[in-house]
Design a protein around this motif. Sequence first.
Motif, PDB file in Angstrom:
ATOM      1  N   MET A 143      55.078  49.627  30.158  1.00  0.00           N
ATOM      2  CA  MET A 143      55.807  50.128  29.001  1.00  0.00           C
ATOM      3  C   MET A 143      54.970  51.158  28.241  1.00  0.00           C
ATOM      4  O   MET A 143      53.765  50.961  28.031  1.00  0.00           O
ATOM      5  N   LEU A 144      55.621  52.231  27.792  1.00  0.00           N
ATOM      6  CA  LEU A 144      54.956  53.295  27.058  1.00  0.00           C
ATOM      7  C   LEU A 144      55.544  53.370  25.648  1.00  0.00           C
ATOM      8  O   LEU A 144      56.759  53.518  25.480  1.00  0.00           O
ATOM      9  N   PHE A 145      54.688  53.285  24.636  1.00  0.00           N
ATOM     10  CA  PHE A 145      55.120  53.293  23.241  1.00  0.00           C
ATOM     11  C   PHE A 145      54.551  54.514  22.525  1.00  0.00           C
ATOM     12  O   PHE A 145      53.353  54.808  22.650  1.00  0.00           O
ATOM     13  N   VAL A 146      55.413  55.193  21.776  1.00  0.00           N
ATOM     14  CA  VAL A 146      54.978  56.270  20.889  1.00  0.00           C
ATOM     15  C   VAL A 146      55.262  55.803  19.476  1.00  0.00           C
ATOM     16  O   VAL A 146      56.421  55.632  19.081  1.00  0.00           O
ATOM     17  N   MET A 147      54.213  55.559  18.693  1.00  0.00           N
ATOM     18  CA  MET A 147      54.388  54.994  17.368  1.00  0.00           C
ATOM     19  C   MET A 147      54.732  56.069  16.345  1.00  0.00           C
ATOM     20  O   MET A 147      54.213  57.191  16.412  1.00  0.00           O
ATOM     21  N   SER A 148      55.595  55.731  15.428  1.00  0.00           N
ATOM     22  CA  SER A 148      56.007  56.672  14.387  1.00  0.00           C
ATOM     23  C   SER A 148      54.839  57.035  13.494  1.00  0.00           C
ATOM     24  O   SER A 148      54.057  56.161  13.088  1.00  0.00           O
ATOM     25  N   PRO A 149      54.677  58.327  13.158  1.00  0.00           N
ATOM     26  CA  PRO A 149      53.602  58.728  12.232  1.00  0.00           C
ATOM     27  C   PRO A 149      53.741  58.070  10.864  1.00  0.00           C
ATOM     28  O   PRO A 149      52.777  58.032  10.099  1.00  0.00           O
ATOM     29  N   MET A 187      56.675  47.008  48.304  1.00  0.00           N
ATOM     30  CA  MET A 187      57.349  47.569  47.126  1.00  0.00           C
ATOM     31  C   MET A 187      57.327  46.544  46.006  1.00  0.00           C
ATOM     32  O   MET A 187      57.664  45.382  46.206  1.00  0.00           O
ATOM     33  N   SER A 188      56.888  46.945  44.818  1.00  0.00           N
ATOM     34  CA  SER A 188      56.894  46.044  43.675  1.00  0.00           C
ATOM     35  C   SER A 188      58.294  45.929  43.116  1.00  0.00           C
ATOM     36  O   SER A 188      59.170  46.729  43.417  1.00  0.00           O
ATOM     37  N   ALA A 189      58.503  44.918  42.254  1.00  0.00           N
ATOM     38  CA  ALA A 189      59.833  44.707  41.677  1.00  0.00           C
ATOM     39  C   ALA A 189      60.302  45.916  40.893  1.00  0.00           C
ATOM     40  O   ALA A 189      61.483  46.264  40.890  1.00  0.00           O
ATOM     41  N   SER A 190      59.369  46.594  40.214  1.00  0.00           N
ATOM     42  CA  SER A 190      59.772  47.747  39.412  1.00  0.00           C
ATOM     43  C   SER A 190      60.183  48.932  40.270  1.00  0.00           C
ATOM     44  O   SER A 190      60.868  49.841  39.797  1.00  0.00           O
ATOM     45  N   ASP A 191      59.774  48.958  41.547  1.00  0.00           N
ATOM     46  CA  ASP A 191      60.174  50.037  42.448  1.00  0.00           C
ATOM     47  C   ASP A 191      61.606  49.887  42.934  1.00  0.00           C
ATOM     48  O   ASP A 191      62.185  50.821  43.484  1.00  0.00           O
ATOM     49  N   CYS A 192      62.181  48.696  42.766  1.00  0.00           N
ATOM     50  CA  CYS A 192      63.541  48.451  43.232  1.00  0.00           C
ATOM     51  C   CYS A 192      64.509  49.350  42.466  1.00  0.00           C
ATOM     52  O   CYS A 192      64.426  49.447  41.238  1.00  0.00           O
ATOM     53  N   PRO A 193      65.442  50.024  43.160  1.00  0.00           N
ATOM     54  CA  PRO A 193      66.386  50.914  42.481  1.00  0.00           C
ATOM     55  C   PRO A 193      67.205  50.224  41.399  1.00  0.00           C
ATOM     56  O   PRO A 193      67.669  50.872  40.464  1.00  0.00           O
ATOM     57  N   SER A 194      67.391  48.907  41.528  1.00  0.00           N
ATOM     58  CA  SER A 194      68.199  48.180  40.546  1.00  0.00           C
ATOM     59  C   SER A 194      67.351  47.588  39.413  1.00  0.00           C
ATOM     60  O   SER A 194      67.869  46.848  38.577  1.00  0.00           O
ATOM     61  N   TYR A 195      66.062  47.915  39.371  1.00  0.00           N
ATOM     62  CA  TYR A 195      65.185  47.362  38.343  1.00  0.00           C
ATOM     63  C   TYR A 195      65.682  47.747  36.948  1.00  0.00           C
ATOM     64  O   TYR A 195      66.017  48.906  36.683  1.00  0.00           O
ATOM     65  N   GLU A 196      65.736  46.779  36.050  1.00  0.00           N
ATOM     66  CA  GLU A 196      66.124  47.009  34.662  1.00  0.00           C
ATOM     67  C   GLU A 196      64.976  46.561  33.758  1.00  0.00           C
ATOM     68  O   GLU A 196      64.531  45.411  33.832  1.00  0.00           O
ATOM     69  N   PRO A 197      64.481  47.443  32.880  1.00  0.00           N
ATOM     70  CA  PRO A 197      63.469  46.999  31.918  1.00  0.00           C
ATOM     71  C   PRO A 197      64.040  45.878  31.047  1.00  0.00           C
ATOM     72  O   PRO A 197      65.245  45.862  30.773  1.00  0.00           O
ATOM     73  N   PRO A 198      63.228  44.929  30.607  1.00  0.00           N
ATOM     74  CA  PRO A 198      63.737  43.867  29.739  1.00  0.00           C
ATOM     75  C   PRO A 198      64.438  44.460  28.520  1.00  0.00           C
ATOM     76  O   PRO A 198      63.917  45.382  27.893  1.00  0.00           O
ATOM     77  N   PRO A 199      65.642  43.979  28.179  1.00  0.00           N
ATOM     78  CA  PRO A 199      66.396  44.579  27.076  1.00  0.00           C
ATOM     79  C   PRO A 199      65.683  44.528  25.738  1.00  0.00           C
ATOM     80  O   PRO A 199      65.922  45.384  24.874  1.00  0.00           O
ATOM     81  N   GLU A 200      64.779  43.552  25.549  1.00  0.00           N
ATOM     82  CA  GLU A 200      64.094  43.444  24.263  1.00  0.00           C
ATOM     83  C   GLU A 200      63.105  44.586  24.025  1.00  0.00           C
ATOM     84  O   GLU A 200      62.605  44.765  22.910  1.00  0.00           O
ATOM     85  N   PHE A 201      62.802  45.388  25.044  1.00  0.00           N
ATOM     86  CA  PHE A 201      61.891  46.507  24.879  1.00  0.00           C
ATOM     87  C   PHE A 201      62.593  47.758  24.360  1.00  0.00           C
ATOM     88  O   PHE A 201      61.970  48.784  24.125  1.00  0.00           O
ATOM     89  N   SER A 202      63.921  47.709  24.221  1.00  0.00           N
ATOM     90  CA  SER A 202      64.683  48.824  23.656  1.00  0.00           C
ATOM     91  C   SER A 202      65.700  48.253  22.677  1.00  0.00           C
ATOM     92  O   SER A 202      65.717  47.061  22.393  1.00  0.00           O
ATOM     93  N   GLY A 203      66.583  49.095  22.188  1.00  0.00           N
ATOM     94  CA  GLY A 203      67.611  48.632  21.264  1.00  0.00           C
ATOM     95  C   GLY A 203      68.686  47.804  21.930  1.00  0.00           C
ATOM     96  O   GLY A 203      69.485  47.149  21.245  1.00  0.00           O
ATOM     97  N   THR A 205      58.077  52.962  36.462  1.00  0.00           N
ATOM     98  CA  THR A 205      58.485  52.096  37.568  1.00  0.00           C
ATOM     99  C   THR A 205      57.718  52.396  38.850  1.00  0.00           C
ATOM    100  O   THR A 205      58.078  51.907  39.925  1.00  0.00           O
ATOM    101  N   ASP A 206      56.652  53.195  38.728  1.00  0.00           N
ATOM    102  CA  ASP A 206      55.845  53.517  39.915  1.00  0.00           C
ATOM    103  C   ASP A 206      54.427  52.981  39.790  1.00  0.00           C
ATOM    104  O   ASP A 206      53.498  53.487  40.416  1.00  0.00           O
ATOM    105  N   THR A 207      54.254  51.947  38.944  1.00  0.00           N
ATOM    106  CA  THR A 207      52.937  51.334  38.770  1.00  0.00           C
ATOM    107  C   THR A 207      52.912  49.970  39.452  1.00  0.00           C
ATOM    108  O   THR A 207      53.954  49.432  39.816  1.00  0.00           O
ATOM    109  N   GLU A 208      51.724  49.419  39.613  1.00  0.00           N
ATOM    110  CA  GLU A 208      51.596  48.092  40.207  1.00  0.00           C
ATOM    111  C   GLU A 208      50.611  47.257  39.383  1.00  0.00           C
ATOM    112  O   GLU A 208      49.744  47.809  38.712  1.00  0.00           O
TER     113      GLU A 208
END
Length: 345
Positions: free
Chosen positions: A293-299, A1-17, A285-288
């Motif tokens: 991270m997935l980004f949708v850029m503003s038009p 199991m990768s770290a992102s598969d862990c139920p307690s995994y938190e994305p780095p806060p700098e990637f969101s508000g 969280t299911d990648t290895e």
Amino acid sequence: MSASDCPSYEPPPEFSGLGQVLGSAITEDPATGETTLKLGFSMSKIGGRSTVSAPGATVDSAVSDGTKLSLRGLLHYLWDQAELTRWHPGFAGKRSWATVRRHLLRAAGSIVARGSALRARLYIPELFSVEQRDAISARRMSQWAYAVAAPGKPQQLMLMIAEVKEIVPARYSYKAIVKHVPDQAFAIDEQLYRRLGRCFTAELALWGATESVHLVVIATFGISATGIPTIAELSLMPTTPQWLPVEDAFDQQLTDRLVGDARSFVKGLRYNLPRLHPMAQATLTDTEPEAHMLFVMSPGLSNEQSGQLLGKFVHPGKSAPWLWRPPSEVMPPLPARASAHSAQR
């Protein structure tokens, strides 16, 4: 199991508000488990003025920095803490309003704001039942007693998180009707009603165009001397049928694709950030070997502007972020899911 598969995994806060407000507007005490919030909106009211807590670039500087949470920022924090931004295929069909309410109330239980427990001032409608109408009404009025106006004193306000059913003209002024409170509308003055259309164009358009979208409101409200609940300030947040927050139709397309493809992910939330500021709309969280991270850029941004703003998210040795620039291009293929063998290691 990768770290992102862990139920307690938190994305780095700098990637969101969250990265902007954590440690300043939000301070956590590991020893007590208590979280203290600094709020950028009033929890009391003098006079009759109502305001809109506007999203995106229209938010003024008093509440758009990281020192205090806007009303939308508070809603996003509670949604994050309640783990309602997380999705796993096993959740399908199991996330009802009752589940949402229970998780939000639990998340609010250890939060302090303005020197008092947030939970005591937080109203989230319970599931309505005709058979339990009187008991539900009694519980509601008991909680609302805190916010009843008294002559010559500032009025204390409650916080509400609910699903909007409709916002319409009333016999006098306007009213908001929320689901699970069929017997009591919330008064809205004309100034607040007219500002809604200007400040929440994308949210209201998405709600109006898509029957499956839930529109969540967070609002401060008080009870008039005659017993009428009146909204003072509010913010709106559309969600998918799974109660996953979305900002616009493009964000909804991505989220629906992730749910439809049975992917595991965590939604990113904007908090106080303006709409043009890039953030990860979702983190797979299911990648290895790592989360993706997935980004949708503003038009509203050029490719050059997008590249400059995304520079801080690109790190040596890490996978390049997935990027979609609608409407000028179709959605790219999603990063591959980890193999079953890798996920079980």
